[in-house]
Enzyme design. Structure first.
Site, PDB file in Angstrom:
ATOM      1  N   GLY A   1       0.816  -1.347  -0.119  1.00 45.04           N
ATOM      2  CA  GLY A   1       0.124  -0.084   0.109  1.00 45.04           C
ATOM      3  C   GLY A   1       0.872   1.286  -0.017  1.00 45.04           C
ATOM      4  CB  CYS A   2      -0.301   4.454   0.382  1.00 49.44           C
ATOM      5  SG  CYS A   2      -1.685   4.574  -0.630  1.00 49.44           S
ATOM      6  CG  PHE A   3       3.301   1.649   4.538  1.00 54.20           C
ATOM      7  CD1 PHE A   3       4.519   0.738   4.391  1.00 54.20           C
ATOM      8  CD2 PHE A   3       2.131   1.039   4.721  1.00 54.20           C
ATOM      9  CE1 PHE A   3       4.257  -0.495   4.512  1.00 54.20           C
ATOM     10  CE2 PHE A   3       1.855  -0.167   4.891  1.00 54.20           C
ATOM     11  CZ  PHE A   3       3.046  -1.243   4.706  1.00 54.20           C
TER      12      PHE A   3
ATOM     13  CG  PHE B   1       1.255   9.220   5.793  1.00 51.43           C
ATOM     14  CD1 PHE B   1       2.116   9.148   6.918  1.00 51.43           C
ATOM     15  CD2 PHE B   1       1.224  10.177   5.061  1.00 51.43           C
ATOM     16  CE1 PHE B   1       2.601  10.423   7.295  1.00 51.43           C
ATOM     17  CE2 PHE B   1       1.902  11.598   5.452  1.00 51.43           C
ATOM     18  CZ  PHE B   1       2.411  11.604   6.275  1.00 51.43           C
TER      19      PHE B   1
END
Length: 394
Positions: free
Chosen positions: A164-166, A374
């Site tokens: 994901g985004c992290f 994040f």
């Protein structure tokens, strides 16, 4: 025996800190403008009868601060795969067929640009880290990229799926450890993201899914990381000073993604920006305490732009000047949220805008900076960066 072992270990390690030596990015050619996207999205998903929901989606797109995004999925592809356009239709096979092929292809474009900027033969690449949120397969995208680029069969590969985004921060943390603990290592790091797994039609009962449809875009970014750069032939862009990961307290379930027959579903709690802004000060204090830095306007910023609300609340909470998050906001505006690839795009944006503005360093004229990722968990990656002087700058 002990002294000899110590000598061996010393010889295996690099002497200096890891540095980013080159950056390359790529996007699919298909650009979609945010102002037109609600009409396109509701038409292609055959949802135009949901007029109130369409108005809500328009407001989401208007508030997103995104001007355009790039997507591999064209109108033609979606017409050929109507189940991808539905909200709850089995479609994973069709999605997998797309991303298993296209994620490595997009990665190749970004990697080739990074290798060209680096200026060394690809045979010098010793390690490959590949990260993507979609398209789990065996052998993986790391293997496919090795073949597409013609890397040595002995390159040491690491594959990260569905982080994901992290994860743009995760790959930098791993690359730092590899470069600093293997003398002469040159690590190719690639994040390649294609939304074909998450694209789906609207649902009146799942507005959090609709938020994702308003934000996410496709893109790939690649960097070369190494320690002890050759002063004659390599030009460091940023040093990787420290790297850490943490799970935020009381944040379980704030961002979830689940791979199902209908694709990768996305669930988002409203208070994600609040959770991040509430905890970001501690992340900064822990990371910068060894440097004695505590003025957050004295450093340069590369923050994952999950959405405008995250950037807004971080800015307010820390009292940041408006220009501090300008690079992050610009990448969000021009590309949307590209998950793990975003922070590497912002790293590229940072060094370019610093050079174009005649700044003294790659970090807007400042010495120290922070990169934040994040994502699901809520997980935060915190990377402390040190800029380098720009040749010829006043």
């Amino acid at each position: 025996m002990a002294p000899a072992m110590e000598e061996i270990r010393q010889a295996q390690r690099a002497e200096g800190p890891a540095a980013v030596l080159a950056i390359g990015t790529s996007t699919p050619p298909n650009a979609l403008y945010q102002a037109d996207y609600p009409d396109y999205y509701f038409r292609i998903t055959k949802s135009e009868h949901l007029t109130e929901l369409k108005e809500k989606f328009k407001r989401m797109c208007d508030k997103s601060m995104i001007k355009k995004r790039y997507m591999y999925l064209t109108e033609e592809i979606l017409k050929e795969n109507p189940n991808i356009c539905a909200f709850m239709a089995p479609s994973l096979d069709a999605r997998q067929d797309i991303v298993v092929t296209e994620v490595p292809k997009l990665a190749k474009e970004a990697a080739a640009r990074a290798i060209k900027e680096w200026g060394h033969p690809k045979s010098r690449i010793t390690h490959l880290i590949f990260c993507t949120t979609s398209g789990i397969d065996m052998p993986g995208a790391d293997y496919q990229l090795t073949r597409l680029l013609g890397l040595r069969p002995s390159v040491n590969r690491f594959m990260l799926y569905q982080q994901g985004c992290f994860a743009g921060g995760t790959v930098l943390r791993l690359a730092k450890d590899l470069a600093e603990n293997n003398a002469g290592a040159r690590v190719l790091v690639v994040c390649s993201e294609i939304t074909a797994v998450t694209f789906r039609g609207p649902s009146e009962s799942h507005l959090d899914s609709l938020v994702g449809q308003a934000l996410f875009g496709d893109g790939a970014a690649a960097i070369i990381v190494g320690s002890d750069p050759d002063s004659a032939t390599e030009r460091p862009l940023f040093q990787l000073v420290s790297a850490s990961q943490t799970i935020l307290p009381e944040s379980e379930g704030a961002i979830d993604g689940h791979l199902r027959e209908i694709g990768l579903t996305f669930h988002l709690l409203k208070d994600v920006p609040g959770l991040i802004s509430k905890n970001i000060q501690k992340c900064l204090l822990d990371a910068f305490k060894p440097l004695g830095v505590h003025d957050w306007n004295s450093i340069f910023w590369i923050a994952h732009p999950g959405g405008p609300a995250i950037l807004d609340q971080v800015e307010i909470k820390l009292g940041l000047k408006a220009e501090k998050l300008a690079a992050s906001r610009n990448v969000l505006a021009e590309y949307g949220n590209m998950s793990s690839a975003c922070v590497l795009f912002i790293l590229d944006e940072m060094r370019r805008r610093s050079a174009e503005a005649g700044q003294a360093t790659t970090g807007e004229g400042l010495e120290w900076g922070v990169l934040f990722g994040f994502g699901p968990g809520l997980t935060v990656e915190t990377i402390v960066l040190r800029s380098v002087p720009i040749a010829g700058a006043e």
